[in-house]
Motif scaffolding. Structure first.
Motif, PDB file in Angstrom:
ATOM      1  N   PRO A  41      40.860  41.152  41.282  1.00 40.76           N
ATOM      2  CA  PRO A  41      40.201  40.563  42.455  1.00 40.76           C
ATOM      3  C   PRO A  41      39.988  41.587  43.564  1.00 40.76           C
ATOM      4  CG  PRO A  41      42.502  39.903  42.391  1.00 40.76           C
ATOM      5  CD  PRO A  41      42.253  40.741  41.162  1.00 40.76           C
ATOM      6  N   LYS A  42      39.152  41.220  44.528  1.00 40.78           N
ATOM      7  CA  LYS A  42      38.901  42.103  45.673  1.00 40.78           C
ATOM      8  C   LYS A  42      40.199  42.370  46.430  1.00 40.78           C
ATOM      9  CE  LYS A  42      34.028  40.991  46.335  1.00 40.78           C
ATOM     10  NZ  LYS A  42      33.433  42.104  45.660  1.00 40.78           N
ATOM     11  N   GLN A  43      41.095  41.379  46.454  1.00 43.85           N
ATOM     12  CA  GLN A  43      42.428  41.608  47.010  1.00 43.85           C
ATOM     13  C   GLN A  43      43.443  40.836  46.187  1.00 43.85           C
ATOM     14  OE1 GLN A  43      42.402  39.359  51.044  1.00 43.85           O
ATOM     15  NE2 GLN A  43      40.431  40.328  50.846  1.00 43.85           N
ATOM     16  N   GLY A  44      44.635  41.386  46.056  1.00 46.88           N
ATOM     17  CA  GLY A  44      45.680  40.725  45.281  1.00 46.88           C
ATOM     18  C   GLY A  44      45.836  41.344  43.904  1.00 46.88           C
ATOM     19  N   GLU A  46      36.651  35.955  43.563  1.00 47.81           N
ATOM     20  CA  GLU A  46      35.738  37.107  43.597  1.00 47.81           C
ATOM     21  C   GLU A  46      36.339  38.251  42.797  1.00 47.81           C
ATOM     22  OE1 GLU A  46      32.635  37.653  44.940  1.00 47.81           O
ATOM     23  OE2 GLU A  46      32.601  35.488  45.247  1.00 47.81           O
ATOM     24  N   LYS A  84      36.458  42.142  41.668  1.00 48.63           N
ATOM     25  CA  LYS A  84      36.070  43.515  41.983  1.00 48.63           C
ATOM     26  C   LYS A  84      35.779  44.254  40.683  1.00 48.63           C
ATOM     27  CE  LYS A  84      39.296  46.429  43.265  1.00 48.63           C
ATOM     28  NZ  LYS A  84      40.366  47.026  44.082  1.00 48.63           N
TER      29      LYS A  84
END
Length: 99
Positions: free
Chosen positions: A39-42, A70, A72
């Motif tokens: 993911p984009k973050q996490g 989302e 990445k």
């Protein structure tokens, strides 16, 4: 030996994912390939395990992803046959979302 290749088709709104791979060597005994959504973050999320056929091709259709996630990138690792909660390095394949 051609390089392993993978293609991911991902619909984040529906949480649906299709992954196709080619030129993969067989997984070692008692191991499997595992697909990860990065993911984009996490932390990376496990998307499921798969095994290539005798020609090194594999296809996975996953429809249990959380919707709205989302991506990445997507990555493939070799894990124990039942899968893992966290990816074991090295990554066999990694590609941006949409590669």
């Amino acid at each position: 030996q051609p390089k392993p290749q993978g293609k991911t088709i991902y619909n984040p709104k529906a949480g649906r994912l299709i992954f196709m791979a080619s030129n993969l060597p067989p997984a070692p005994p008692n191991k499997a390939y595992e697909l990860w959504l990065v993911p984009k973050q996490g932390a990376p999320m496990a998307c499921g395990t798969f095994w290539p056929d005798a020609r090194g091709n594999a296809m996975m259709m996953e429809s249990t992803m959380p919707s709205g996630m989302e991506a990445k990138a997507f990555a493939v690792t070799i894990e124990k046959a039942e899968g893992s909660e966290t990816p074991t390095m090295p990554m066999v394949m990694v590609g941006g979302a949409g590669d």
